[in-house]
Structure formats: structure tokens, C-alpha cells
Scaffold this active site. Structure first.
Site, short mmCIF file in Angstrom:
data_model
loop_
_atom_site.label_atom_id
_atom_site.label_comp_id
_atom_site.label_asym_id
_atom_site.label_seq_id
_atom_site.Cartn_x
_atom_site.Cartn_y
_atom_site.Cartn_z
N GLU A 168 -4.11 -0.34 1.16
CA GLU A 168 -5.35 0.32 0.72
C GLU A 168 -6.58 -0.48 1.10
OE1 GLU A 168 -3.82 -2.04 -2.91
OE2 GLU A 168 -3.02 -1.05 -1.12
N HIS B 166 3.37 8.85 -4.41
CA HIS B 166 2.82 8.42 -3.11
C HIS B 166 2.08 9.54 -2.39
CE1 HIS B 166 4.45 4.35 -2.92
NE2 HIS B 166 5.52 4.83 -3.58
N ASP C 129 -1.53 9.07 -0.82
CA ASP C 129 -1.91 9.44 0.55
C ASP C 129 -3.20 10.25 0.57
OD1 ASP C 129 0.30 8.13 1.47
OD2 ASP C 129 1.46 9.94 1.94
N ASP D 286 -11.35 -2.77 -0.55
CA ASP D 286 -10.04 -2.49 -1.11
C ASP D 286 -10.21 -1.45 -2.21
OD1 ASP D 286 -7.11 -3.79 -1.33
OD2 ASP D 286 -7.80 -3.25 -3.33
N ASN E 85 -0.26 5.33 -7.13
CA ASN E 85 1.10 5.54 -6.61
C ASN E 85 2.14 5.55 -7.73
OD1 ASN E 85 0.58 5.85 -3.85
ND2 ASN E 85 0.62 3.64 -3.47
#
Length: 306
Positions: free
Chosen positions: A220, A190, A194, A177, A185
Site C-alpha cells: 500500500e 482483499h 484492491d 502509505d 484487508n
């Protein structure tokens, strides 16, 4: 587009080859049915074929039958050249697998038009195959990272577990993770998130070995399935951790630090997929609790402590 011209008459074969070359085809020639079959059975076989009916070795209809029995995704459009005009002969050729036929002596324009129709059919079939492959990829891969999606990586895990049960081969999973991803974010947007996901995906793939598989498990979180014993699995997890943290990810002028927490667990007999994943997930959360950017081992219920 490549086309096979098969005729045992040297004169007829050369005339026909010269003709179709003028129409823009790349010609492969064969002087008998056996040679024609050898050409058409290859992985890169021409997608169009003009076969004389009567040839030594194998007749045109016999070659048609063998091509159709071979099957495969790449369809080969076959046109028979024949001096036979009886309805029974035409039925025989079409039943053998020919797509069309032209009676000799043939009209050049008629042959040209019939080949053009065959070419359109082949091109349409290629478009359908491409569309099918695109739909399959959409169904099995994550759109953002290009990695396998959750359903696909779990299916791979199930296949590996079946192999491990039958052969007694090693198997392990690594859950990872990205640390503090929500902050990326929230603070940077965002689009920046990405970029981090894409970079992490690429870095993971760069350190995997042949036989390893990785998928985006959700958000994630990523899952790696590896046919490795526990010691090698731990080493792989550490390589992945180091690769993700090797350098910041650039989002415009901003450099984003990226790290990950990882947990791994090895398969042992009588452990199902959910138990194995839970062990790796619990180890992942221990890694988070113990400071992040680290690897922790997991122990499946019923397995001896490593």
C-alpha cells in the site's frame, strides 16, 4: 487498410486505383516518386505500397531505399510494378528494399493475391508489436493499479537525479502509505483492499502535474518523483493527501474511509537515491507516529534543513 498507388501514367494509376478499391483498400495516389516518398515518410503512411519502377523525381527502387533507411516500428510492405524481367533487375529491386514485384502487364488475380500476402505480413507485424508492447507494460507497470512498478519508478528517479546533478535542477520524492490498510484487508477482504488501492492510485494521478511520476512502491506504499523545489513539493504532497481522503471508497454497501501518511524529501548535491528515499521514508513514519493523515518533511544527510 490504406494503400499507396504510385504511377506517373494517369491511365495506369486510375485503373490500378479503381482495381484495389474494389478489393477493399483505401487508396492514396501519387503521380511520381517524389510524391510517393512524401506520402510514405508521414507518421500515418499507408502500410502497403504499389510503386511503378520508372517514375519522374525518384524511381520505385529509390523510394524503397529511402523508406528502409527511415526505419520505424510500422513496417511498410512495398510491391514494385516493372516491365523488367532480367534477373539482375529483380535483384536490384529486392536489394533496394522491395518485398515483392509484379511484371507488367500483370494479371489482376496475381496482384490481388500478392497484396493479400503483403497485408497478412503487415497485420502479423502489428500483432507482434502489440505483443511486445503488452510485455513491456507487464514488465514496467503494476497489474492492479496500472501505475509504474517499483523497478520502473526507481529507474525514473535515477534518470531525474542524473538530470539534477548535471543541470542543478530541483528534484524531490514523496513517499506515501495508506493508513490502516491491513485492517481493510482483514475486516473487509482483499477485494475491498484492491478497490481502495485502485481508488487511491486514481486520486493520486488526478492531482499530479506534468513531469511528475508515480509508482506503486510495494503493498500500500507509493512513490512520487517530482522535479519541484521543496516548497512546491510540500504543496503537492498536501494535495495528494487531501485527494486521497476526499471521500470514502465504496465496496458494495460498505463505505471505507481512506487516508494516507506522507513524507517528502528534496534532492541536494552529493545525495544518492537511497539517502533521498530513506529521508522521505523516515518522514513518512513520523507522519504515522504523529497521528496519520498528514504530511511531514524529511531531511537528507548532508542537506541543509528547510
Amino acid at each position: 487498410m490504406k494503400i499507396l498507388v504510385a504511377d506517373d501514367s494517369n491511365v495506369s494509376r486510375h485503373l490500378l486505383s479503381s482495381m484495389v478499391k474494389k478489393w477493399g483498400y483505401d487508396v492514396v495516389s501519387a503521380s511520381d516518386g517524389t510524391q510517393a516518398w512524401e506520402v510514405l515518410r508521414q507518421p500515418d503512411a499507408p502500410r502497403l505500397a504499389v510503386l511503378d519502377w520508372m517514375m519522374p523525381g525518384l524511381t520505385g527502387p529509390q523510394v524503397c531505399e529511402m523508406v528502409r533507411q527511415k526505419g520505424g516500428d510500422a513496417y511498410i510492405y512495398i510491391l514494385l510494378l516493372t516491365g523488367r524481367t532480367q534477373k539482375e533487375d529483380v535483384i536490384e529491386g529486392m536489394t533496394a528494399g522491395a518485398d515483392d514485384y509484379v511484371v507488367k502487364p500483370f494479371d489482376q488475380q496475381e496482384l490481388k493475391v500478392r497484396l493479400r500476402a503483403g497485408r497478412r505480413i503487415v497485420e502479423l507485424q502489428d500483432e507482434l508489436l502489440s505483443a511486445r508492447e503488452a510485455l513491456l507494460k507487464q514488465a514496467t507497470h503494476d497489474a492492479l493499479t496500472g501505475l509504474k512498478n517499483r523497478a520502473c519508478i526507481r529507474e525514473i528517479l535515477a534518470q531525474h537525479m542524473s538530470n539534477a546533478r548535471q543541470a542543478g535542477s530541483p528534484l524531490g520524492v514523496i513517499m506515501l502509505d495508506l493508513d490502516k490498510f491491513k485492517q481493510v484487508n482483514d475486516v473487509h477482504g482483499h477485494a475491498a483492499g484492491d478497490l481502495v488501492l485502485i481508488a487511491a492510485s486514481e486520486r493520486i494521478q488526478n492531482v499530479l502535474d506534468e513531469g511528475d511520476a508515480v509508482g506503486r512502491y510495494g503493498g500500500e506504499e507509493f512513490l512520487i518523483v517530482s522535479p519541484k523545489p521543496a516548497a512546491d513539493l510540500a504543496a503537492l504532497a498536501e494535495r495528494v493527501r487531501a485527494a486521497i481522503a476526499v471521500e470514502p471508497v465504496a465496496s458494495g454497501p460498505t463505505l471505507l474511509t481512506v487516508t494516507a501518511s506522507l513524507g517528502y524529501a528534496s534532492y541536494c548535491p552529493n545525495v544518492d537515491a537511497e539517502t533521498l528515499l530513506r529521508a522521505a521514508d523516515e518522514a513518512l513514519y513520523r507522519a504515522k507516529h504523529n497521528g496519520r493523515n498528514r504530511v511531514e518533511p524529511g531531511i537528507s544527510d548532508g542537506c541543509a534543513k528547510p
